[in-house]
Write a protein that holds these residues in place. Structure first.
Motif, mmCIF file in Angstrom:
data_model
loop_
_atom_site.group_PDB
_atom_site.id
_atom_site.type_symbol
_atom_site.label_atom_id
_atom_site.label_comp_id
_atom_site.label_asym_id
_atom_site.label_seq_id
_atom_site.Cartn_x
_atom_site.Cartn_y
_atom_site.Cartn_z
ATOM 1 N N LEU A 48 0.828 -1.205 0.000
ATOM 2 C CA LEU A 48 0.000 0.000 0.000
ATOM 3 C C LEU A 48 0.865 1.258 0.000
ATOM 4 N N PRO A 49 0.601 2.189 -0.899
ATOM 5 C CA PRO A 49 1.381 3.435 -0.971
ATOM 6 C C PRO A 49 0.895 4.463 0.045
ATOM 7 N N ILE A 50 1.098 4.169 1.323
ATOM 8 C CA ILE A 50 0.618 5.054 2.386
ATOM 9 C C ILE A 50 1.788 5.590 3.210
ATOM 10 N N ALA A 51 2.466 4.697 3.936
ATOM 11 C CA ALA A 51 3.550 5.113 4.820
ATOM 12 C C ALA A 51 4.825 5.399 4.035
ATOM 13 N N GLU A 52 5.611 6.348 4.541
ATOM 14 C CA GLU A 52 6.904 6.655 3.922
ATOM 15 C C GLU A 52 7.907 5.548 4.205
ATOM 16 N N SER A 53 9.011 5.572 3.482
ATOM 17 C CA SER A 53 10.086 4.624 3.731
ATOM 18 C C SER A 53 10.674 4.854 5.120
ATOM 19 N N PRO A 54 10.988 3.797 5.864
ATOM 20 C CA PRO A 54 11.614 3.972 7.174
ATOM 21 C C PRO A 54 12.906 4.771 7.122
ATOM 22 N N CYS A 55 13.662 4.680 6.014
ATOM 23 C CA CYS A 55 14.934 5.392 5.936
ATOM 24 C C CYS A 55 14.747 6.904 5.937
ATOM 25 N N VAL A 56 13.542 7.382 5.595
ATOM 26 C CA VAL A 56 13.282 8.816 5.592
ATOM 27 C C VAL A 56 13.372 9.376 7.007
ATOM 28 N N ASN A 57 12.940 8.592 7.974
ATOM 29 C CA ASN A 57 12.947 9.022 9.374
ATOM 30 C C ASN A 57 13.895 8.175 10.203
ATOM 31 N N SER A 58 15.023 7.789 9.597
ATOM 32 C CA SER A 58 15.983 6.931 10.292
ATOM 33 C C SER A 58 16.504 7.601 11.546
ATOM 34 N N GLU A 59 16.615 6.830 12.614
ATOM 35 C CA GLU A 59 17.123 7.342 13.884
ATOM 36 C C GLU A 59 18.466 6.719 14.231
ATOM 37 N N SER A 60 19.203 6.236 13.234
ATOM 38 C CA SER A 60 20.493 5.615 13.482
ATOM 39 C C SER A 60 21.428 6.614 14.140
ATOM 40 N N SER A 61 22.063 6.202 15.232
ATOM 41 C CA SER A 61 22.979 7.083 15.938
ATOM 42 C C SER A 61 24.399 6.978 15.416
ATOM 43 N N GLU A 62 24.668 5.983 14.590
ATOM 44 C CA GLU A 62 26.017 5.829 14.064
ATOM 45 C C GLU A 62 26.286 6.802 12.929
ATOM 46 N N SER A 63 25.287 7.028 12.094
ATOM 47 C CA SER A 63 25.514 7.833 10.903
ATOM 48 C C SER A 63 24.191 8.366 10.392
ATOM 49 N N PHE A 64 24.253 9.117 9.300
ATOM 50 C CA PHE A 64 23.035 9.669 8.719
ATOM 51 C C PHE A 64 22.094 8.565 8.260
ATOM 52 N N TYR A 65 22.662 7.486 7.733
ATOM 53 C CA TYR A 65 21.901 6.295 7.380
ATOM 54 C C TYR A 65 22.580 5.105 8.039
ATOM 55 N N GLU A 66 21.779 4.162 8.495
ATOM 56 C CA GLU A 66 22.334 3.010 9.192
ATOM 57 C C GLU A 66 23.352 2.288 8.311
ATOM 58 N N MET A 67 24.485 1.957 8.909
ATOM 59 C CA MET A 67 25.530 1.238 8.189
ATOM 60 C C MET A 67 25.492 -0.236 8.534
ATOM 61 N N GLY A 68 25.961 -1.046 7.581
ATOM 62 C CA GLY A 68 25.935 -2.487 7.738
ATOM 63 C C GLY A 68 27.203 -3.022 8.378
ATOM 64 N N PRO A 69 27.446 -4.322 8.221
ATOM 65 C CA PRO A 69 28.605 -4.973 8.843
ATOM 66 C C PRO A 69 29.945 -4.376 8.431
ATOM 67 N N LEU A 70 29.992 -3.700 7.289
ATOM 68 C CA LEU A 70 31.265 -3.142 6.830
ATOM 69 C C LEU A 70 31.816 -2.115 7.815
ATOM 70 N N TYR A 71 30.930 -1.422 8.528
ATOM 71 C CA TYR A 71 31.372 -0.415 9.505
ATOM 72 C C TYR A 71 32.298 -1.034 10.543
ATOM 73 N N HIS A 72 31.865 -2.130 11.136
ATOM 74 C CA HIS A 72 32.681 -2.796 12.157
ATOM 75 C C HIS A 72 33.867 -3.525 11.523
ATOM 76 N N ALA A 73 33.675 -4.007 10.283
ATOM 77 C CA ALA A 73 34.793 -4.660 9.595
ATOM 78 C C ALA A 73 35.917 -3.671 9.326
ATOM 79 N N LEU A 74 35.571 -2.420 8.999
ATOM 80 C CA LEU A 74 36.596 -1.402 8.760
ATOM 81 C C LEU A 74 37.344 -1.058 10.046
ATOM 82 N N ARG A 75 36.632 -1.023 11.161
ATOM 83 C CA ARG A 75 37.309 -0.750 12.433
ATOM 84 C C ARG A 75 38.332 -1.839 12.738
ATOM 85 N N THR A 76 37.961 -3.058 12.444
ATOM 86 C CA THR A 76 38.899 -4.167 12.663
ATOM 87 C C THR A 76 40.041 -4.126 11.657
ATOM 88 N N ARG A 77 39.709 -3.836 10.397
ATOM 89 C CA ARG A 77 40.712 -3.823 9.334
ATOM 90 C C ARG A 77 41.808 -2.790 9.608
#
Length: 409
Positions: free
Chosen positions: A351-380
């Motif tokens: 149904l074309p009613i609700a907006e995409s969740p990413c529009v109102n993302s509340e991720s505290s790590e970044s502007f958009y939630e990052m995946g496993p690569l974020y922690h992989a880079l810290r290790t790398r």
């Protein structure tokens, strides 16, 4: 409302929806009256067939129209553009009023090529209040030379609008403008329901055409016209649906995908204060030091005013690291990528009613939630964790409202 810069683009964007409305009107007349009512119900007395086609036709017709209106309204009311900086706002105001010398406006061109050098530049705090953000080699955020402002992560500048757009996908005159973060979900739903709508029209037209050709040996021109239109738009919509679905599952946009194989992301990642640079990465500390008042003589070093001891408690240090070619920091996995755009349940998907969740993302790590690569880079890169900070903890996106206000001031 943000409109296209070029007059020809604006006219095309206005005319195409009218053409689409005419095509849908013609197909509706052919399927509803000519095929279902006149031929199947009155001519062949097959009311069941007529009712079946009518129900399917109007079901997908309504879903197609609603999703089209949803994407059209989103594009024209909340296109997902970011604010322009003071320099760009002043330039646009001068261009509208005609104030200032014409040669001066041309000399200023359409851009301010150098980033704002002010350590307290409006909007800069929005970046270093996060755990990670996309940056340049010097550790500062990317700069848009046309909008004269810092570019949020996953923001691309649209040359048609002369504005930066969040998760810009493409400029589409078929739906009235720029498809981006706020409208991509509805665009995919529109193309999907257009495919189903066209399938119903194709089946009804082919069946009518074959039966008439067999019974009367006459060619039904109206059925052929409806078949041709539905086949053309159906194939186009199917291509767009499959392509968009592929991008969603990879958490990419069309712009991202074009560059995905050859792009290297440069990220500023939060590390403990005092972390020294290494051979693998440099570091930057925010807030940036301020030059002292007064001008320096030629050949002299400018004195720098560092934060007070109290302000130093709020300083944040970032390591500047690079991904490998083609790595996508925002890839959450197919299912989570899908939910971030289409919604958290099947009703949201359909149904074309609700907006995409990413529009109102509340991720505290970044502007958009990052995946496993974020922690992989810290290790790398061997980045140390920040003491007393839990994984994923951080400020919410409440800063964004403040950033918007500061940027438009």
């Amino acid at each position: 409302m943000v409109s296209a810069r070029r007059a020809e683009t604006r006219w095309v964007t206005r005319i195409i929806p009218i053409i689409l409305a005419g095509c849908v009107g013609f197909v509706t007349f052919v399927v509803v009256k000519h095929i279902c009512l006149d031929y199947f119900r009155s001519g062949r007395h097959q009311s069941g067939t007529a009712i079946t086609f009518l129900v399917l036709y109007f079901l997908f017709f309504l879903l197609m129209i609603i999703s089209y209106l949803r994407v059209f309204v989103s594009i024209n009311t909340t296109p997902g553009v970011t604010p322009v900086g003071p320099g760009a706002a002043l330039r646009k105001a001068q261009e509208k009023t005609g104030s200032g010398h014409e040669k001066d406006l041309e000399a200023a061109a359409r851009y301010e090529p150098r980033p704002d050098g002010d350590p307290d530049s409006p909007g800069l705090e929005a970046f270093y209040s996060k755990d990670v953000f996309v940056c340049e080699t010097d550790g500062r955020p990317r700069w848009c030379s046309t909008c004269c402002n810092w570019k949020l992560d996953r923001v691309h500048h649209c040359s048609e609008l002369e504005r930066c757009v969040k998760k810009m996908d493409h400029y589409c005159p078929w739906v009235g403008g720029i498809v981006g973060e706020t409208s991509f979900k509805f665009f995919v739903q529109f193309t999907f329901y257009t495919v189903l709508y066209c399938v119903v029209v194709i089946v009804a037209s082919v069946l009518c055409f074959r039966l008439k050709l067999r019974d009367t040996a006459r060619v039904d021109g109206l059925a052929i016209g409806a078949l041709a239109l539905s086949a053309f738009f159906g194939l186009f919509a199917l291509t767009m649906t499959l392509t968009s679905t592929r991008y969603i599952l990879s958490n990419l946009t069309t712009v991202d995908y074009v560059k995905s194989k050859n792009v290297v992301h440069q990220l500023a990642m939060l590390v403990p204060r005092g972390t020294p640079p290494s051979q693998d990465f440099n570091v930057i500390t925010y807030p940036l030091p301020k030059p002292t008042s007064g001008s320096a003589l030629s050949g002299q070093t400018i004195a720098v005013e560092y934060p007070s001891p109290r302000d130093q408690l709020a300083t944040r240090t970032f390591a500047i690291v690079r991904t490998e070619m083609g790595e996508n920091p925002w890839d959450l996995g197919h299912y989570r990528n899908w939910k971030s755009v289409m919604g958290n349940n099947v009703l949201d998907w359909l149904l074309p009613i609700a907006e995409s969740p990413c529009v109102n993302s509340e991720s505290s790590e970044s502007f958009y939630e990052m995946g496993p690569l974020y922690h992989a880079l810290r290790t790398r890169f061997g980045l140390p964790e920040v003491p007393g900070r839990e994984a994923g903890a951080g400020p919410s996106r409440g800063w964004e409202r403040a950033w918007d206000g500061a940027s438009m001031a």
